[in-house]
Design a protein around this motif. Structure first.
Motif, PDB file in Angstrom:
ATOM      1  N   ASN A  92      -4.115   1.027   5.771  1.00 36.94           N
ATOM      2  CA  ASN A  92      -3.214   0.082   5.565  1.00 36.94           C
ATOM      3  C   ASN A  92      -3.264  -1.169   6.532  1.00 36.94           C
ATOM      4  O   ASN A  92      -3.071  -2.289   6.116  1.00 36.94           O
ATOM      5  N   LYS A 111      -8.801   4.267  -1.105  1.00 39.20           N
ATOM      6  CA  LYS A 111      -7.910   5.457  -1.126  1.00 39.20           C
ATOM      7  C   LYS A 111      -7.937   6.298  -2.246  1.00 39.20           C
ATOM      8  O   LYS A 111      -8.029   7.840  -2.162  1.00 39.20           O
ATOM      9  N   GLU A 151      -6.179   0.288  -1.768  1.00 40.74           N
ATOM     10  CA  GLU A 151      -6.006   1.451  -2.839  1.00 40.74           C
ATOM     11  C   GLU A 151      -7.021   1.899  -3.527  1.00 40.74           C
ATOM     12  O   GLU A 151      -6.961   3.007  -3.827  1.00 40.74           O
ATOM     13  N   PRO A 189       0.896  -1.154   0.115  1.00 44.32           N
ATOM     14  CA  PRO A 189      -0.235   0.060  -0.040  1.00 44.32           C
ATOM     15  C   PRO A 189       0.791   1.157   0.098  1.00 44.32           C
ATOM     16  O   PRO A 189       1.948   1.392   0.253  1.00 44.32           O
ATOM     17  N   THR A 190       0.193   2.489  -0.345  1.00 50.50           N
ATOM     18  CA  THR A 190       0.883   3.608  -0.527  1.00 50.50           C
ATOM     19  C   THR A 190       0.786   4.146   0.957  1.00 50.50           C
ATOM     20  O   THR A 190       0.130   3.639   1.925  1.00 50.50           O
TER      21      THR A 190
END
Length: 600
Positions: A309, A341, A338, A301-302
């Motif tokens: 996350n 997000k 994601e 994940p970012t």
């Protein structure tokens, strides 16, 4: 307003219709030869397109003149009737989100469209009955003398509002599913010409949708003006009967796709699991610490919105190859995280465009405004007061053609390289045109009102003044430019920023914004009405448009739009995206095109 979504794709698909159609026919013939039981295919599309088109003609044909019907037959005030229409629009724009969820998670597309068609039919029948049954609405009176007019009874209100509710529920079932259901019929993974087949279908779908809206805004409105409400509301009933029958009769031919998990459910799972795991420590940036499904788009994940996350944490890195989440409410994949997000990230920019939809929802007063002006084109023909929205639609269509076929090629020739105008720049330009449209609307109304008072029509809002209604065209043109730049830009922006799995979300965000805009417009109108009629003063949004101050109300919307424009600039500046950074660097336009293609 939904017409913007139809026009979005026209400039992409129109030049390939005939070629793609012939390709589709040959591909479908080959597929049919290899299958004993033929499901789906080209032959199902006329039934699906007819269902969608007739539903749009019926529903959109009712809307433009509805304010006149509420004022004349239900004796509502202009502010009250406008609020009813705004709330109706809000519900109609919101329910497609619910319909999409039910279709993807439980009912399937065929059943959702069928039930939606039935609900729409019942709603149009109930509305038509208000013109047939004398007791369904208050007795006639002179609306210029409000004290002589009786208000609707609770039963009469229930009858009217029930018709609106049923039509909204119907739209929530038909509109989000028709295009996907049609694509299911012609989308075959074994077909080497799959993309061209889908291209042909989308082109025909949006073309028929545009024609449906144009017919609704012109022919249906004209019939209501010249042949009365009984005929004008009766035709939508006939159209909905045809819509439902044509859709159902082809049931044996349809290909029905199995219901799969909805993105809405996926989002709820991510939020729920993140909350359950809130006490866990986030691991380091190691791919093995996160749960991924097979063929995952991303493996970790970012860093933004790091709390989410926690939904995809593996308790032990060595479990990465062992975990099979039988219960997705226990652990989610990185892709799921994601996707959520990506949605959260665009919310500020999305919210900054709601004010434009508030401006576009001001559709009731312009009808009365046009009705009080000279609408004659020739001595024997005059434009129906509710048909001036036609100029907004035409402006959008003309802009799409000019932008794609003239403006971009010309700029590219001048620059000597392919030119791309940033999506965020176009969205901002749309907001600017919307501000200008509100200011022009206020000026035109100020002039119209003064002429009406000078002619001695202060107490006669139904009188026609010596001022051409063609003065209303500039504001409709500006609104059309605002829509074409901002709304089309919005949808393109969402499609470019979201992963392909979120395409349905990308196409529905604008509708959700329109729903919130209708609620905000209703709240704003009610607040202005309550504040300006204190101490016995005439309300700005008075039913007597010659005594009210609708020009000031337009200017208020313009001022709020200016404030919103600065909010948009801040949101745009704060949004970081690889797509937009490449767009700013004009020399790297080709890279932008490649990146967009890879994301779509």
């Amino acid at each position: 307003m939904f017409v913007l979504l139809f026009i979005l794709y026209i400039h992409t698909y129109i030049h390939t219709y005939m070629e793609a159609l012939s390709t589709e026919e040959s591909a479908m013939k080959q597929a049919e030869k290899s299958s004993r039981i033929r499901k789906g295919g080209l032959r199902t599309l006329p039934f699906i397109l007819a269902n969608e088109s007739f539903e749009k003609v019926a529903s959109y044909g009712i809307l433009p003149n509805m304010i006149i019907y509420l004022l004349s037959d239900y004796h509502m005030s202009l502010a009250g009737g406008t609020n009813v229409i705004l709330l109706w629009s809000a519900v109609t724009n919101f329910l497609p989100i619910v319909g999409a969820f039910l279709s993807d998670s439980f009912l399937g597309r065929f059943l959702t469209i069928f039930l939606g068609s039935i609900f729409s039919l019942m709603g149009t029948i109930l509305l038509w009955l208000t013109t047939i049954i004398r007791e369904a609405k208050p007795p006639p009176c002179d609306i210029r003398m409000p004290r002589t007019c009786s208000s609707p009874t609770p039963i009469q209100y229930i009858h009217l509002y029930s018709s609106f509710a049923l039509m909204s529920i119907g739209a929530g079932g038909v509109r989000p599913c028709s295009i996907a259901f049609g694509a299911d019929q012609v989308d075959s993974k074994d077909n080497p010409k799959r993309e061209r087949v889908l291209e042909s279908f989308f082109g025909w779908y949006y073309s028929t949708a545009i024609m449906a809206v144009l017919i609704a805004f012109t022919c249906i409105v004209y019939i209501q003006d010249h042949y009365g409400w009984r005929v004008g509301f009766g035709i939508p009933v006939i159209l909905m009967v045809l819509s439902t029958l044509l859709f159902v009769v082809a049931y044996p031919l349809y290909r029905n796709i199995k219901v799969e998990k909805s993105l809405f459910t996926s989002f709820c799972q991510v939020i729920s699991v993140s909350w359950k795991n809130r006490k866990l420590e986030l691991p380091g940036s190691i791919d093995g610490s996160w749960y991924n499904e097979k063929d995952a788009n991303v493996t970790k994940p970012t860093e933004n919105l790091r709390f989410l996350n926690k939904a995809c944490i593996l308790c032990k890195p060595e479990d990465a190859t062992k975990v099979t989440p039988n219960d997705p409410w226990t652990i989610c994949s990185v892709d799921q995280v994601e996707e959520l997000k990506a949605l959260i990230k665009v919310i500020p920019l999305w919210s900054s465009c709601i004010m434009l939809s508030v401006n576009m929802s001001q559709s009731t007063f312009p009808v009365l405004q046009a009705k009080s002006m000279d609408r004659h084109i020739t001595s024997g023909f005059e434009i129906p007061a509710a048909s001036f929205s036609f100029f907004t639609i035409v402006t959008i269509m003309v802009w799409v053609i000019l932008y794609d076929r003239i403006i971009l090629p010309l700029l590219s020739r001048i620059k000597g390289r392919p030119v791309y105008i940033s999506v965020k720049l176009r969205m901002g330009a749309g907001l600017a045109f919307s501000i200008l449209g509100m200011m022009i609307s206020g000026i035109v109304e100020h002039v119209r009102k003064n002429k009406a008072i000078e002619a001695g029509f202060l107490n006669n809002p139904k009188a026609v003044i010596k001022m051409s209604a063609m003065w209303l065209i500039p504001q409709h043109v500006l609104n059309g430019l605002a829509d074409a730049l901002n709304i089309i830009g919005q949808t393109e922006f969402y499609y470019s920023e979201f992963p392909k799995s979120m395409s349905s979300i990308a196409s529905s965000l604008y509708l959700l914004g329109s729903a919130f805009a209708s609620l905000l417009a209703s709240l704003l109108l009610s607040t202005v009405n309550d504040l300006t009629k204190r101490d016995g003063k005439e309300s700005w949004v008075s039913t007597n448009i010659n005594k009210g101050h609708w020009d000031k109300y337009y200017w208020l919307l313009g001022i709020l739009s200016c404030i919103n424009f600065f909010y948009y600039v801040v949101c745009s500046w704060g949004y970081s995206s690889g797509v937009e950074k490449t767009a700013v660097d004009g020399d790297q336009t080709a890279e932008l095109g490649d990146e967009q293609e890879s994301r779509s």
